[in-house]
Structures are given as structure tokens and as C-alpha cells.
Write a protein that holds these residues in place. Structure first.
Motif, short mmCIF file in Angstrom:
data_model
loop_
_atom_site.label_atom_id
_atom_site.label_comp_id
_atom_site.label_asym_id
_atom_site.label_seq_id
_atom_site.Cartn_x
_atom_site.Cartn_y
_atom_site.Cartn_z
N LEU A 187 38.92 44.99 27.67
CA LEU A 187 38.67 45.42 29.05
C LEU A 187 39.16 44.41 30.10
CD1 LEU A 187 35.20 47.20 28.82
CD2 LEU A 187 37.45 48.22 29.16
N PRO A 188 39.02 43.10 29.88
CA PRO A 188 39.57 42.17 30.89
C PRO A 188 41.09 42.32 31.06
CG PRO A 188 37.97 41.03 29.52
CD PRO A 188 38.21 42.38 28.88
N TYR B 66 29.52 38.57 30.42
CA TYR B 66 29.96 39.36 31.58
C TYR B 66 30.24 38.42 32.76
CZ TYR B 66 30.01 42.95 35.22
OH TYR B 66 30.38 43.78 36.27
N GLY B 67 31.46 38.53 33.31
CA GLY B 67 31.84 37.68 34.44
C GLY B 67 32.17 36.26 34.06
N PHE C 280 37.73 45.82 38.73
CA PHE C 280 36.99 44.57 38.87
C PHE C 280 35.90 44.45 37.79
CE2 PHE C 280 37.89 45.21 43.66
CZ PHE C 280 39.20 44.76 43.49
N THR C 281 35.24 45.58 37.50
CA THR C 281 34.21 45.57 36.45
C THR C 281 34.84 45.29 35.09
OG1 THR C 281 32.84 47.15 37.68
CG2 THR C 281 32.40 46.94 35.32
N ILE D 142 44.16 46.39 38.36
CA ILE D 142 44.23 45.98 39.77
C ILE D 142 45.58 46.35 40.35
CG2 ILE D 142 44.24 44.00 41.34
CD1 ILE D 142 42.17 42.68 39.50
N VAL D 143 46.64 46.11 39.56
CA VAL D 143 47.99 46.47 40.01
C VAL D 143 48.15 47.98 40.04
CG1 VAL D 143 50.46 46.21 39.60
CG2 VAL D 143 48.90 44.34 39.02
N LEU D 144 47.69 48.65 38.98
CA LEU D 144 47.87 50.10 38.87
C LEU D 144 47.13 50.84 39.98
CD1 LEU D 144 48.93 52.48 37.16
CD2 LEU D 144 46.81 52.37 35.85
#
Length: 436
Positions: free
Chosen positions: A333-334, A153-154, A140-141, A341-343
Motif C-alpha cells: 500500500l505505501p 501506520y504512519g 495519503f492513507t 499521489i501522482v495518478l
């Protein structure tokens, strides 16, 4: 030629899993892009050594099964807790703890093999689930950009790229078949990166500085340092790794029609622990079995351990080519967050699959899982929960994997092994790790 090609397939199936831990730990301890790329190359090199120890072996070391070894996800969260923002010193402490924990693991292996019944699916499933859940916040980060102090960021751009990569990986897993489906995450990372480059989201600095050929110089980050709290934390991780590897050997033994007996398990665990002890010498982390490659053996029906040994050789060659490792550092990184998330979710799902075999409807098994997961989720849900505790204890307490594992083991002993009440389903050997 077929041996090399099949070995390359094993490398492709586990490549993302090997480089992901150093990609997480490097920035967390304060390393730059070049040092992180160096860590990734070293992890590939040491994974190759560990795989050769496991497949070819010597003396009583090695299961001599088509068994791939690589950097264990179990150690990621504890290593971050040990080395966070400490730079080279943090890495040196991590390596020192791994060396001690691995040597102790090597010594206790003959006795651990006799304790398999104390690590049933209710324990192993809980721990594997916690590993996946503990790593999801990292994804998520990453999806937000990685650096909370950055202006973007975000941002919608970062999260949008993560969501696109996430969708690409899922689509590839659905549409592809066979070998290509096995490397869907790797293909998703490539696709996401190619889309991100024209958007100015890729950093080429690590590739520019990387050499074509290089050797992971021993103790590149300095001599190992030894701290008691860090050693205790990594000893718990070693226990988790040995439990996972035992389950994987039982599963693989069935697949290749060579049931893993006590001697096979002992040899396999010796290879795990010896490979992990040698790994920090070349700047690598703790190594253990890769369950996804067991699924590849089942799918392809190629059961030769020499095929996997060829894969180990390829890993060593990749580790000797810094450019190969630095190319992975190109991944924004994104993009990595969307695939992560999948891994990491797949790791948690593997734990849930194991828990499905744990007879939760019998005895106090459901209570064991509830308590262990509850305690293990504390550092994730409430990161400041233990803020008033001594700093030395935080290395263990801030790792939900370590605390959850201890709770699961203790409660399983209390409810299923001590006293009059005992559930037969709770003391069976560990369930095989999921093969997909």
C-alpha cells in the motif's frame, strides 16, 4: 502482429487506472486480499467488454472510434460511502445501484445528447477536479500503510517507501519517452514493489491462492441489492460519466479527423451505459472513457478502432487469468500510495486544464467554480460535517463529487441559461478532455 502490439500498448497505458478503483473500494468495504484481487480481475474483464462495445459496436451502440473504456474514477468515493465496512452486502448494494443507474442512463441517452450545451467546461472541469481531489486522501492513507490500527501506520518506513515510489514515478516521467513514458506509473509500481519485497513489505497470500485460469462467476458477492439513496448517488455518477465521455468523444473525433456528431455521441453513450449495466453481472463497476488513451492515439497516430478492439480482447484475457490480477495485489500500500499521489493528482490537473478553457473572467463562471468546489470539498475537509443528517442522505452528501456536480449544474443553469444574463462562453459544448 502490429495490431496486437499496439493494442497491448493501450492496455499498458490504462491498466493502472482500471485496477486502482477496485483496489480502493475492496478494502474500504471490508474485503480481504483475495476478494480484492477477484474484483480487479473482474474489472479488467468488464473493461474489455465495454471497450469492444465501444469500438466494434452493434445496432446503434458504440461510437466506433478508437475509444478505450474502463472503470470510472468518478464512482470511487460514492461507492465507498455506499458500502463502507459492509462487506459482501456493501458490494451487492453498489452493484444494484450501478445496474439501475446504467439502465436509466441508456434510456435517457437520446435526450442527453441534446443537452450537451448545459455541460460546458465550467461544469466538467469542476467535476473532474473534484474527482482527483476527492481521491487524494486515499493515496495519503495508503502511503501511511492503509490500516490505521496497525502498529506501523504512519511509520517512517511506510512514508519513506511512498516518497521513494513518488520520486521514481516523477523521474521516469521526466527521463523516459514515448510508450515507456506512458506507462511510467506502472513501471514505478513495479520498481517500488521490487524494492519493498526484501524489506518484508509485500504480501504473497493473494498470489498463492489464485488460479491460473478462472471466470468471474456472475454475482460472486451475491444478488444485487437495491437501496434508493445508493441509486440516486450512482445516477449522479452516471451523469458525470456521460458528461466526461461526451467531452472525450469530441476530443477524439477531432484527433482522428472524424468529428463526433450527435449520432456518434449517442452511440458512444449507449455503449458506456450498456457496458456499465452488464459490468455488475460479472462483478465489475461502472465504465466510462479513458482520457489517457486519447493522448496515446494523438501521440502514436495509430487511429484504427480495431487496434483498440484488440486491446479490449487482451483485457478480457487478463480478466480470465486470476494470477495476473493477484500479482497487482502484491504491490504494498505505501508503494501504491506514492504512485497514487501522482495518478490522482493528474486527474485533478486534468480538471484544472479544462477549467482553463472555461472563460472564468466572464460572467459568474468563477463564482460557479468557487461555490461548487467549496461544497464539493466539505466531505474531504470536514468528514463529520453532515453527521446529524439522515443516513439515507449521507450516501449522496458524503460524496464531494456528487454534491459538487449538482451545485455546478444548478448554478450554471441559473447564471448562464435562465433570465436575461447569459455568457456565450459559458454555454459552449464541453471542452475536450486533456490528452495527456
Amino acid at each position: 502482429m502490429r495490431t496486437v502490439t499496439s493494442g497491448l500498448q493501450h492496455v499498458a497505458a490504462m491498466y493502472a487506472g482500471v485496477v486502482a478503483p477496485p483496489m480502493i473500494v475492496g478494502p474500504a468495504v471490508g474485503l480481504g486480499a483475495r476478494d480484492t484481487a477477484f474484483l480487479m480481475g473482474a474489472s479488467l474483464f468488464t473493461a474489455g467488454i465495454a471497450t469492444l462495445l465501444q469500438t466494434l459496436g452493434f445496432w446503434r451502440v458504440g461510437a466506433r472510434l478508437p475509444f478505450v473504456n474502463g472503470v470510472s474514477f468518478a464512482g470511487v468515493t460514492p461507492m465507498i460511502a455506499i458500502g463502507k465496512d459492509r462487506g459482501y452486502d456493501g458490494i451487492a448494494v453498489i452493484f444494484g445501484a450501478i445496474i439501475v443507474a446504467s439502465l436509466l442512463g441508456f434510456l435517457v441517452t437520446p435526450y442527453f445528447c441534446k443537452l450537451v450545451r448545459f455541460f460546458p467546461p465550467v461544469v466538467t472541469g469542476t467535476v473532474i477536479t473534484l474527482i482527483g481531489v476527492s481521491l487524494l486522501p486515499v493515496a495519503f492513507t495508503w502511503s501511511q500503510g492503509g490500516n490505521s490500527g496497525a502498529a506501523d501506520y504512519g511509520s517512517a518506513k511506510n512514508i519513506g517507501m511512498a516518497a521513494l515510489t513518488f520520486a521514481i514515478v516523477l523521474a521516469l516521467r521526466k527521463l523516459l519517452r514515448g510508450f515507456l513514458q506512458q506507462i511510467a506509473i506502472l513501471l514505478g509500481l513495479v520498481a517500488g514493489t521490487l524494492i519493498a519485497i526484501p524489506l518484508g513489505m509485500a504480501n504473497f497470500d493473494a498470489v498463492k491462492d489464485a488460479d491460473l485460469v478462472g471466470f468471474p462467476a456472475p454475482f460472486h458477492f451475491g444478488a444485487p441489492q437495491f437501496e434508493i439513496a445508493a441509486i440516486i448517488s450512482m445516477c449522479i455518477v452516471m451523469l458525470v460519466c456521460m458528461t466526461e465521455s461526451t467531452a472525450d468523444m469530441l476530443a477524439l473525433g477531432r484527433i482522428v479527423d472524424r468529428p463526433a456528431d450527435e449520432r456518434t455521441i449517442e452511440g458512444g453513450l449507449r455503449a458506456d451505459t450498456l457496458g456499465s449495466a452488464v459490468s455488475p453481472l460479472f462483478n465489475g463497476f461502472m465504465c466510462s472513457a479513458f482520457a489517457q488513451n486519447i493522448g496515446l492515439v494523438a501521440m502514436t497516430k495509430v487511429r484504427s478502432r480495431y487496434v483498440v478492439a484488440a486491446g479490449g480482447g487482451i483485457l478480457i484475457l487478463l480478466g480470465l487469468c486470476p494470477v495476473a490480477a493477484s500479482v497487482i495485489a502484491l504491490v504494498p500500500l505505501p508503494v501504491l500510495g506514492g504512485a497514487g499521489i501522482v495518478l490522482f493528482g493528474s486527474v485533478a490537473a486534468s480538471g484544472i486544464q479544462t477549467l482553463a478553457t472555461a472563460a472564468l473572467e466572464k460572467g459568474e463562471n468563477a463564482l460557479i467554480v468557487a461555490a461548487a468546489l467549496g461544497v464539493g470539498l466539505i466531505p474531504i475537509a470536514a468528514p463529520e460535517f453532515y453527521h446529524a443528517f439522515p443516513k439515507e442522505l449521507l450516501v449522496v452528501l458524503d460524496s464531494g463529487i456528487s454534491t459538487g456536480c449538482v451545485v455546478a449544474i444548478v448554478l450554471n443553469l441559473a447564471f448562464n441559461h435562465l433570465g436575461r444574463k447569459r455568457s456565450p462562453d459559458a454555454v459552449t459544448p464541453p471542452a475536450p478532455a486533456p490528452t495527456a
